[in-house]
Design a protein around this motif. Structure first.
Motif, PDB file in Angstrom:
ATOM      1  N   ASP A  46     -18.253 -19.708  53.813  1.00 47.00           N
ATOM      2  CA  ASP A  46     -19.429 -19.259  54.556  1.00 47.00           C
ATOM      3  C   ASP A  46     -19.587 -17.763  54.321  1.00 47.00           C
ATOM      4  N   SER A  47     -20.721 -17.344  53.801  1.00 48.65           N
ATOM      5  CA  SER A  47     -20.917 -15.933  53.481  1.00 48.65           C
ATOM      6  C   SER A  47     -21.013 -15.047  54.723  1.00 48.65           C
ATOM      7  N   LYS A  48     -21.265 -15.638  55.877  1.00 49.69           N
ATOM      8  CA  LYS A  48     -21.358 -14.859  57.109  1.00 49.69           C
ATOM      9  C   LYS A  48     -20.030 -14.795  57.852  1.00 49.69           C
ATOM     10  N   ASP A  49     -19.066 -15.603  57.471  1.00 44.40           N
ATOM     11  CA  ASP A  49     -17.783 -15.666  58.171  1.00 44.40           C
ATOM     12  C   ASP A  49     -16.666 -15.669  57.132  1.00 44.40           C
ATOM     13  N   ILE A  50     -16.547 -14.552  56.414  1.00 43.82           N
ATOM     14  CA  ILE A  50     -15.625 -14.495  55.283  1.00 43.82           C
ATOM     15  C   ILE A  50     -14.148 -14.425  55.679  1.00 43.82           C
ATOM     16  N   ASP A  51     -13.861 -14.239  56.951  1.00 45.91           N
ATOM     17  CA  ASP A  51     -12.469 -14.210  57.388  1.00 45.91           C
ATOM     18  C   ASP A  51     -11.871 -15.606  57.534  1.00 45.91           C
ATOM     19  N   ARG A  52     -12.721 -16.613  57.560  1.00 44.40           N
ATOM     20  CA  ARG A  52     -12.225 -17.987  57.637  1.00 44.40           C
ATOM     21  C   ARG A  52     -11.800 -18.446  56.253  1.00 44.40           C
ATOM     22  N   PRO A  53     -10.888 -19.393  56.174  1.00 42.72           N
ATOM     23  CA  PRO A  53     -10.433 -19.863  54.871  1.00 42.72           C
ATOM     24  C   PRO A  53     -11.562 -20.521  54.062  1.00 42.72           C
ATOM     25  N   ALA A  54     -11.459 -20.398  52.764  1.00 45.23           N
ATOM     26  CA  ALA A  54     -12.400 -21.065  51.866  1.00 45.23           C
ATOM     27  C   ALA A  54     -11.992 -22.525  51.714  1.00 45.23           C
ATOM     28  N   LEU A  55     -12.972 -23.365  51.495  1.00 43.10           N
ATOM     29  CA  LEU A  55     -12.694 -24.755  51.138  1.00 43.10           C
ATOM     30  C   LEU A  55     -12.417 -24.784  49.640  1.00 43.10           C
ATOM     31  N   ARG A  56     -11.534 -25.664  49.223  1.00 44.50           N
ATOM     32  CA  ARG A  56     -11.200 -25.773  47.803  1.00 44.50           C
ATOM     33  C   ARG A  56     -11.427 -27.210  47.352  1.00 44.50           C
ATOM     34  N   PHE A  57     -12.098 -27.339  46.209  1.00 42.53           N
ATOM     35  CA  PHE A  57     -12.408 -28.654  45.652  1.00 42.53           C
ATOM     36  C   PHE A  57     -11.970 -28.726  44.199  1.00 42.53           C
ATOM     37  N   ALA A  58     -11.552 -29.906  43.774  1.00 49.76           N
ATOM     38  CA  ALA A  58     -11.335 -30.142  42.348  1.00 49.76           C
ATOM     39  C   ALA A  58     -12.708 -30.098  41.682  1.00 49.76           C
ATOM     40  N   PRO A  59     -12.799 -29.594  40.455  1.00 51.78           N
ATOM     41  CA  PRO A  59     -14.107 -29.506  39.803  1.00 51.78           C
ATOM     42  C   PRO A  59     -14.867 -30.828  39.762  1.00 51.78           C
ATOM     43  N   HIS A  60     -14.185 -31.948  39.528  1.00 53.56           N
ATOM     44  CA  HIS A  60     -14.892 -33.240  39.486  1.00 53.56           C
ATOM     45  C   HIS A  60     -15.424 -33.627  40.860  1.00 53.56           C
ATOM     46  N   ALA A  61     -14.715 -33.262  41.913  1.00 57.69           N
ATOM     47  CA  ALA A  61     -15.192 -33.565  43.271  1.00 57.69           C
ATOM     48  C   ALA A  61     -16.415 -32.711  43.602  1.00 57.69           C
ATOM     49  N   TRP A  62     -16.398 -31.448  43.199  1.00 53.09           N
ATOM     50  CA  TRP A  62     -17.545 -30.570  43.444  1.00 53.09           C
ATOM     51  C   TRP A  62     -18.762 -31.064  42.661  1.00 53.09           C
ATOM     52  N   ALA A  63     -18.556 -31.455  41.411  1.00 55.51           N
ATOM     53  CA  ALA A  63     -19.662 -31.982  40.594  1.00 55.51           C
ATOM     54  C   ALA A  63     -20.249 -33.234  41.232  1.00 55.51           C
TER      55      ALA A  63
END
Length: 72
Positions: A46-63
């Motif tokens: 979330d660009s407004k809440d950068i202190d929270r952890p990022a979600l991580r996806f495998a490239p095939h899951a994101w696609a």
């Protein structure tokens, strides 16, 4: 690292890979996310809440997610 977070901010060097520059959504609303792709992981936060952890996806899951949302 982001304050109060163990997750490095998107776009900063992680453990094993360096992230590509982040991208912001182009909408005019307040629902923006940052996306950074590395060879093995896509990081999304979330660009407004950068202190929270990022979600991580495998490239095939994101696609798959992008393909699904493009039809909605």
């Amino acid at each position: 690292m982001g304050a109060g977070s163990d997750t490095p901010p998107v776009g900063e060097r992680g453990d094993e890979e360096e992230a590509a520059p982040g991208l912001l959504s182009s909408g005019d609303g307040n629902d923006c996310v940052e996306v950074a792709a590395t060879p093995g992981t896509v990081h999304v936060r979330d660009s407004k809440d950068i202190d929270r952890p990022a979600l991580r996806f495998a490239p095939h899951a994101w696609a798959g997610f992008l393909a699904y949302t493009a039809t909605r």
